[in-house]
Write an enzyme that holds these catalytic residues in place. Structure first.
Site, PDB file in Angstrom:
ATOM      1  N   HIS A  71       0.839  -1.206   0.000  1.00  0.00           N
ATOM      2  CA  HIS A  71       0.000   0.000   0.000  1.00  0.00           C
ATOM      3  C   HIS A  71       0.873   1.255   0.000  1.00  0.00           C
ATOM      4  O   HIS A  71       1.195   1.795   1.061  1.00  0.00           O
ATOM      5  CB  HIS A  71      -0.899  -0.032   1.243  1.00  0.00           C
ATOM      6  CG  HIS A  71      -2.004   0.967   1.240  1.00  0.00           C
ATOM      7  ND1 HIS A  71      -3.234   0.703   1.792  1.00  0.00           N
ATOM      8  CD2 HIS A  71      -2.083   2.229   0.767  1.00  0.00           C
ATOM      9  CE1 HIS A  71      -4.023   1.757   1.660  1.00  0.00           C
ATOM     10  NE2 HIS A  71      -3.340   2.706   1.042  1.00  0.00           N
ATOM     11  N   ARG A  99       1.954   8.670  -6.334  1.00  0.00           N
ATOM     12  CA  ARG A  99       1.414   9.957  -6.826  1.00  0.00           C
ATOM     13  C   ARG A  99       1.574  10.212  -8.326  1.00  0.00           C
ATOM     14  O   ARG A  99       0.922  11.111  -8.852  1.00  0.00           O
ATOM     15  CB  ARG A  99       2.016  11.142  -6.065  1.00  0.00           C
ATOM     16  CG  ARG A  99       1.820  11.094  -4.561  1.00  0.00           C
ATOM     17  CD  ARG A  99       0.366  11.131  -4.171  1.00  0.00           C
ATOM     18  NE  ARG A  99       0.168  11.388  -2.734  1.00  0.00           N
ATOM     19  CZ  ARG A  99      -0.872  10.948  -2.061  1.00  0.00           C
ATOM     20  NH1 ARG A  99      -1.804  10.224  -2.649  1.00  0.00           N
ATOM     21  NH2 ARG A  99      -1.015  11.223  -0.775  1.00  0.00           N
ATOM     22  N   ASN A 119      -4.984   5.873  -7.040  1.00  0.00           N
ATOM     23  CA  ASN A 119      -5.589   7.217  -7.013  1.00  0.00           C
ATOM     24  C   ASN A 119      -4.661   8.290  -7.565  1.00  0.00           C
ATOM     25  O   ASN A 119      -4.314   9.257  -6.897  1.00  0.00           O
ATOM     26  CB  ASN A 119      -6.084   7.578  -5.605  1.00  0.00           C
ATOM     27  CG  ASN A 119      -4.968   7.619  -4.579  1.00  0.00           C
ATOM     28  OD1 ASN A 119      -3.924   7.000  -4.766  1.00  0.00           O
ATOM     29  ND2 ASN A 119      -5.181   8.349  -3.504  1.00  0.00           N
ATOM     30  N   ASP A 155      -8.717   2.633  -3.123  1.00  0.00           N
ATOM     31  CA  ASP A 155      -8.210   3.230  -1.891  1.00  0.00           C
ATOM     32  C   ASP A 155      -8.262   4.760  -1.902  1.00  0.00           C
ATOM     33  O   ASP A 155      -7.927   5.406  -2.883  1.00  0.00           O
ATOM     34  CB  ASP A 155      -6.786   2.793  -1.604  1.00  0.00           C
ATOM     35  CG  ASP A 155      -6.302   3.379  -0.300  1.00  0.00           C
ATOM     36  OD1 ASP A 155      -6.933   3.106   0.726  1.00  0.00           O
ATOM     37  OD2 ASP A 155      -5.331   4.153  -0.318  1.00  0.00           O
ATOM     38  N   HIS A 167      -5.453  -0.972   5.758  1.00  0.00           N
ATOM     39  CA  HIS A 167      -5.247  -0.165   6.976  1.00  0.00           C
ATOM     40  C   HIS A 167      -6.344  -0.305   8.041  1.00  0.00           C
ATOM     41  O   HIS A 167      -6.994   0.669   8.427  1.00  0.00           O
ATOM     42  CB  HIS A 167      -5.040   1.300   6.644  1.00  0.00           C
ATOM     43  CG  HIS A 167      -5.951   1.896   5.608  1.00  0.00           C
ATOM     44  ND1 HIS A 167      -7.301   1.777   5.643  1.00  0.00           N
ATOM     45  CD2 HIS A 167      -5.675   2.617   4.490  1.00  0.00           C
ATOM     46  CE1 HIS A 167      -7.823   2.406   4.599  1.00  0.00           C
ATOM     47  NE2 HIS A 167      -6.866   2.907   3.890  1.00  0.00           N
ATOM     48  N   ASP A 226       0.846   2.631   3.761  1.00  0.00           N
ATOM     49  CA  ASP A 226      -0.053   3.721   3.328  1.00  0.00           C
ATOM     50  C   ASP A 226       0.741   5.015   3.191  1.00  0.00           C
ATOM     51  O   ASP A 226       0.246   6.105   3.496  1.00  0.00           O
ATOM     52  CB  ASP A 226      -1.246   3.880   4.274  1.00  0.00           C
ATOM     53  CG  ASP A 226      -2.367   4.724   3.657  1.00  0.00           C
ATOM     54  OD1 ASP A 226      -2.274   5.077   2.456  1.00  0.00           O
ATOM     55  OD2 ASP A 226      -3.332   5.029   4.373  1.00  0.00           O
ATOM     56  N   HIS A 281       2.543  14.444   0.761  1.00  0.00           N
ATOM     57  CA  HIS A 281       1.797  15.627   0.317  1.00  0.00           C
ATOM     58  C   HIS A 281       2.765  16.793   0.174  1.00  0.00           C
ATOM     59  O   HIS A 281       3.759  16.859   0.900  1.00  0.00           O
ATOM     60  CB  HIS A 281       0.722  15.994   1.347  1.00  0.00           C
ATOM     61  CG  HIS A 281      -0.441  15.063   1.361  1.00  0.00           C
ATOM     62  ND1 HIS A 281      -1.344  14.992   0.325  1.00  0.00           N
ATOM     63  CD2 HIS A 281      -0.839  14.140   2.270  1.00  0.00           C
ATOM     64  CE1 HIS A 281      -2.265  14.074   0.611  1.00  0.00           C
ATOM     65  NE2 HIS A 281      -1.981  13.530   1.783  1.00  0.00           N
TER      66      HIS A 281
HETATM   67 ZN    ZN Z   1      -6.996   4.149   2.309  1.00  0.00          ZN
END
Ligand code: ZN
Length: 430
Positions: free
Chosen positions: A56, A60, A90, A150, A230, A303, A307
């Site tokens: 996971h 980006r 994502n 996710d 998660h 995870d 950012h």
């Molecule tokens: Zn998630």
């Protein structure tokens, strides 16, 4: 190809011996090895584990290169002891077609730091309306086996059922982000004593547990594989334990931050602690540790969610959710699970390498450190201690919730098919 002798290393924390890496494989194991032209590495005091596998990771790219690129994210992974990561879908565009997953796969190969395995989206655009081209992604050059929306929950039970049915044909797995959307509208942190004091909209545990309960029943009904992303609450651990006892094909992961941190940290309103699912209570931390130790939770997954600074350098309610994790995961797991006596190094190797490789159907990683296995491994110094400095990390993200903490264990070297990607705790350019 490189030939390396790793002298005096302790495989899985056991008796010291030598490892000979040749032609990308572990060629020999035993004391006093020698080989013509070999680079010799004195690994006295170091432990060898199979290269870590992260089920996971948010790399980006494409689309959010201001947060991370495949290059910076995989450099971060190598420094954390990883030899393979699963890149979440994502991105922009979303990885919901064969074209995008093949692009991510290619970017990973070009970077060359770890094996990047793309995760495919379950629904088109992560919108939860119609199934993505799961079969086309599975048949593509990327050979996708893990599918996840996710960041979003596949909350429609009919879509979830169809997705579980569909992936059976190619031995895929649906990795669910368990978050009942109506129960978490506008939620900012875990719902409990602290959220009540701070006056922040709470995120109840039941919003996670209700989806997991539904999904294990669906997976049982369909006879398909479900993976829970998660997992963060005591109730979630109880449900997965119950489902496994019934023979449901369910696996689950926990993040390093949910193994260590609690919602008490939110009291200072520092957005570095804002994450989805939120930091929970000490009772939840103890339950996920116990679940990881007894095998109810199969995997530690980071995870890793970098950012840009401006997404976190703002007030709590406006801040993005997520934390970096690749370069701190092994140390946090050593601290919370090994040094606390809950598990040994062999179990850590299972939870951070073998189990994620098994769930993701990744045959060349997570293998035992035996003669003939691919030379994907990490050497760590369990006695070292270091202070976390986000500015010194390889990830482009600075949002580490462990910053300024002193943690045990340091990755000294990482080998991908016999090539050192990290040596002396520094990245080694190919
Ligand atoms: Zn998630």
């Amino acid at each position: 190809m490189n030939t390396t002798i790793i002298r005096n290393v302790r495989p899985l924390g056991g008796e010291a011996t030598d490892l000979l890496l040749r032609d990308g494989r572990i060629d020999a194991i035993g004391p006093g090895l020698s080989a013509e032209g070999a680079t010799v590495l004195d690994a006295t005091g170091l432990i060898a584990l199979p290269g870590l596998v992260d089920l996971h990771t948010h790399l980006r790219e494409p689309g959010r290169e201001d947060a991370e690129t495949v290059e910076s994210g995989t450099r971060s992974a190598a420094r954390g002891g990883y030899t393979s990561v699963f890149a979440m879908a994502n991105t922009f565009p979303v990885a919901d077609t064969a074209g995008v997953v093949e692009q991510v796969q290619r970017l990973g190969e070009e970077a060359g730091w770890v094996d990047v395995r793309p995760v495919g989206a379950v629904t088109v655009g992560l919108a939860g309306q119609q199934l993505a081209e799961l079969g086309a992604m599975a048949d593509s050059r990327a050979g996708v086996r893990v599918f996840s929306d996710d960041g979003h929950c596949v909350s429609d039970a009919v879509l979830m059922r169809r997705a579980l049915e569909y992936v059976k044909a190619f031995d895929g797995v649906i990795a669910q982000h368990a978050q009942e959307p109506r129960l978490t509208e506008g939620a900012q942190m875990h719902e409990g004593t602290v959220s009540a004091v701070l006056g922040l909209r709470g995120w109840p545990s039941v919003a996670e547990e209700a989806i997991i309960a539904r999904d294990v029943l669906l997976a049982d009904h369909v006879g398909s594989r479900l993976h829970v992303c998660h997992l963060s609450t005591k109730g979630s651990v109880d449900i997965v334990r119950w489902a496994k006892a019934r023979g449901v094909q369910v696996t689950a992961e926990v993040t390093p931050h949910h193994l260590l941190l609690t919602d008490e940290l939110v009291r200072g309103y520092d957005p570095v602690y804002k994450v989805n699912p939120p930091l929970r209570t000490q009772a939840d931390v103890e339950a996920v540790r116990e679940g990881l130790a007894d095998g109810t939770i199969d995997v530690v997954a980071t995870d890793h969610a970098p950012h840009p600074v401006e997404a976190k350098d703002c007030e709590w309610s406006a801040a993005a959710m997520g934390m970096t994790g690749l370069e701190t995961a092994l140390s946090v797991v050593q601290h919370t699970m090994v040094d606390s006596g809950l598990i040994g190094w062999d179990t850590l190797a299972d939870r951070m390498s073998s189990a994620p490789a098994r769930i993701g159907r990744l045959a060349t990683h997570g293998r035992p450190l035996d003669v003939g296995s691919p030379a994907n491994l990490v050497l760590l110094d369990p006695a070292a201690r270091w202070t976390v400095d986000p500015a010194a990390m390889a990830t482009a993200g600075r949002n580490s919730p462990f910053r300024d903490m002193e943690l045990p264990g340091r990755v000294v070297a990482t080998f991908l098919r016999g090539r050192a990607t990290v040596l002396g705790s520094q990245l080694v350019d190919a």
